[in-house]
Write a protein that holds these residues in place. Sequence first.
Motif, PDB file in Angstrom:
ATOM      1  N   GLY A 237       0.813  -1.209   0.000  1.00 26.91           N
ATOM      2  CA  GLY A 237       0.000   0.000   0.000  1.00 26.91           C
ATOM      3  C   GLY A 237       0.845   1.256   0.000  1.00 26.91           C
ATOM      4  O   GLY A 237       2.070   1.219  -0.173  1.00 26.91           O
ATOM      5  N   ASN A 238       0.189   2.386   0.200  1.00 32.92           N
ATOM      6  CA  ASN A 238       0.856   3.686   0.239  1.00 32.92           C
ATOM      7  C   ASN A 238       0.343   4.472   1.436  1.00 32.92           C
ATOM      8  O   ASN A 238      -0.792   4.294   1.877  1.00 32.92           O
ATOM      9  CB  ASN A 238       0.575   4.498  -1.037  1.00 32.92           C
ATOM     10  CG  ASN A 238       1.090   3.806  -2.280  1.00 32.92           C
ATOM     11  OD1 ASN A 238       2.277   3.545  -2.403  1.00 32.92           O
ATOM     12  ND2 ASN A 238       0.183   3.493  -3.206  1.00 32.92           N
ATOM     13  N   ILE A 239       1.203   5.366   1.941  1.00 31.02           N
ATOM     14  CA  ILE A 239       0.777   6.283   3.004  1.00 31.02           C
ATOM     15  C   ILE A 239       1.176   7.691   2.608  1.00 31.02           C
ATOM     16  O   ILE A 239       2.275   7.917   2.108  1.00 31.02           O
ATOM     17  CB  ILE A 239       1.396   5.897   4.372  1.00 31.02           C
ATOM     18  CG1 ILE A 239       0.860   6.836   5.469  1.00 31.02           C
ATOM     19  CG2 ILE A 239       2.911   5.913   4.343  1.00 31.02           C
ATOM     20  CD1 ILE A 239       1.186   6.389   6.878  1.00 31.02           C
ATOM     21  N   GLY A 240       0.260   8.627   2.799  1.00 32.43           N
ATOM     22  CA  GLY A 240       0.524  10.015   2.459  1.00 32.43           C
ATOM     23  C   GLY A 240       0.140  10.928   3.604  1.00 32.43           C
ATOM     24  O   GLY A 240      -0.456  10.511   4.601  1.00 32.43           O
ATOM     25  N   LEU A 241       0.512  12.200   3.451  1.00 34.72           N
ATOM     26  CA  LEU A 241       0.265  13.175   4.512  1.00 34.72           C
ATOM     27  C   LEU A 241      -0.195  14.495   3.915  1.00 34.72           C
ATOM     28  O   LEU A 241       0.379  14.984   2.940  1.00 34.72           O
ATOM     29  CB  LEU A 241       1.544  13.407   5.326  1.00 34.72           C
ATOM     30  CG  LEU A 241       1.525  14.578   6.314  1.00 34.72           C
ATOM     31  CD1 LEU A 241       0.502  14.346   7.410  1.00 34.72           C
ATOM     32  CD2 LEU A 241       2.901  14.809   6.899  1.00 34.72           C
ATOM     33  N   GLU A 242      -1.264  15.031   4.497  1.00 36.22           N
ATOM     34  CA  GLU A 242      -1.701  16.387   4.201  1.00 36.22           C
ATOM     35  C   GLU A 242      -1.708  17.136   5.529  1.00 36.22           C
ATOM     36  O   GLU A 242      -2.315  16.687   6.493  1.00 36.22           O
ATOM     37  CB  GLU A 242      -3.104  16.391   3.589  1.00 36.22           C
ATOM     38  CG  GLU A 242      -3.187  15.680   2.241  1.00 36.22           C
ATOM     39  CD  GLU A 242      -4.614  15.578   1.724  1.00 36.22           C
ATOM     40  OE1 GLU A 242      -5.530  16.059   2.444  1.00 36.22           O
ATOM     41  OE2 GLU A 242      -4.814  15.011   0.640  1.00 36.22           O
TER      42      GLU A 242
END
Length: 592
Positions: free
Chosen positions: A541-546
């Motif tokens: 999977g992927n993890i992102g940040l806003e």
Amino acid sequence: MNKEYKRSISLTLIFTIAVCMVLTGTLTYLSTSLTKNIMLDLVNENSFRQVQACSKAIGKWIDSKETLLYEWAIPIKEDGKIDKDDIEILKRRLDYTSNKFVNLFLISKDGIKYDVNDKNENVKFRYFYYKLMNGQKYTSNVEKLDSFLILNMAIPIRSGGKVIGAIGGSLDLKYINEIMEEFKIIYDDSYSYLVDRDGYILLHPDMTMIKENVKIESDRISEEIVVKFKNVLESDMGILEYNFEEVHSRAYFIEIPGANNWKLITKIVTDSLYAPVKEKTDRLLLLATMGIFIIGIVSIIIGRVIAKPILSLSEDVTNKTKELKETREYDKLKTEFFSNISHELKTPLNLIFSTTQLLELYVKKGNGVLEENVLYKHTKILRQNSNRLLRLINNLLDSTKIESGFMKLNLKNMNIVEIVEDITLSTVEYVSSENKEIIFDTDVEEKIMAIDSEKIERILLNLISNGVKYTNPKDTILVKIEDGEKFIRIIVKDTGIGIPHDHKEKIFKRFTQVHSLYNRQKEGSGIGLYIVKSLVDLHKGNIGLESEVNKGSTFIVELPIYTIGEECVLQSKKIPEHEGDTRRDIEFSDIY
């Protein structure tokens, strides 16, 4: 008519050839001039980079010797005083041929200098003694000792915050000569030498130049050198052109780091520097008569032949500079990490130790009986800090497993919605005790997919823990599930302090804690989000940040939807309540 026609043709041909020759010569001249300037710039740039590399190497060598003195001072300063018996320790140091010291000495508080060669003397009224006793390092000018050209350096020895004496040694400067020879710029009559901050020449291939002062006019030092070298002594680095013994020369100079304002100066005869470039460009001009086409091809080939070694040298220096920068960054990160880990280990250990002391005190005062509220309060402290140590150790072990490739997933087809909801709800009571609110929301009631439920719990508890840690009282943490066509999105959003834009890429790196870059208000080793990202990566999977400063952060985890080759599990296996509480307590143990 035929004669006139022939004459016209001849004149036209002559005119055309003449125009072509002029154009060819002009274009060739412009081309060679441009090539010459570019190549000269490259020569200057690469020569200066070579001098910079040599300066750094000398500074590093001197710094390593100073570090040795600090190391050797440790067993001496433990005594709190210096006497002649301590010199025996230093005598053994000279048995190691790799340390480059030809002599070592100690100076006591009362001014007695003990020498490993048993040449003791009173230096109480010498300038360097006064400087050392005032807590300053000392570096001498170049001196001659037997057959050695030496440099004396010394550092103060402190015990209990006070200067109790000094340790020093005499360095054989032939090793600095070896460094300068290693980095020597290969041109005829080129050489490097050292000048101290007062203008005295410390090292020079011509031994008669040593101890000459470039600030004082003499038989060897002209008035022009005195005037121009004033700028050298006042500047950190630069390029100087001057005449030395009626030969026009170019000098590249730079200050050596950590060497008491010494300057490394590399002198190159200007003709030697420019001769190879001039020779090639003149050859191009001679080839102008062969025509525009031939000249163009030859110019390109020769230009490439000439520029190739210079460009190669430039690339090599650039790569070495990059490697040096990466090494420094790694050393800085390593230092910060060990400092952080030391703090993370010492804090809970100190709390555990203090609590056990208090319990012993209560037991002694209360005739062996403890009140229930006192016992609960202190056992809570013991449990929380034990969990905190366990969390740190688990994180270190897991990060090592991840780095070495030993971390594996135990995939099962499970209802991800129920898993995430159970984990979130298990934290409600704790989050409420921190005067904060946590909300769970989903746009799908069931989604069966292949996951490792324990790893998902680890991911979610870590993100919720960060949300609790970096939010203020009465803030809200939202855990939400969104269903996509090919993936499930798990969103953990808070209304806390947020993360600066230029730090977003750093938070998922190993041993990095963004907020520790500008304060130390929150505890943590900086490994948690690295493990989170690694576990998400293991799930493909992927993890992102806003994030926005003072408005909050949103972590978005996207996991691919697929099942493995077994019958789908419609109900997830409930995590026993005591196990869930234990994992939660461990993950939240560094929140105060």
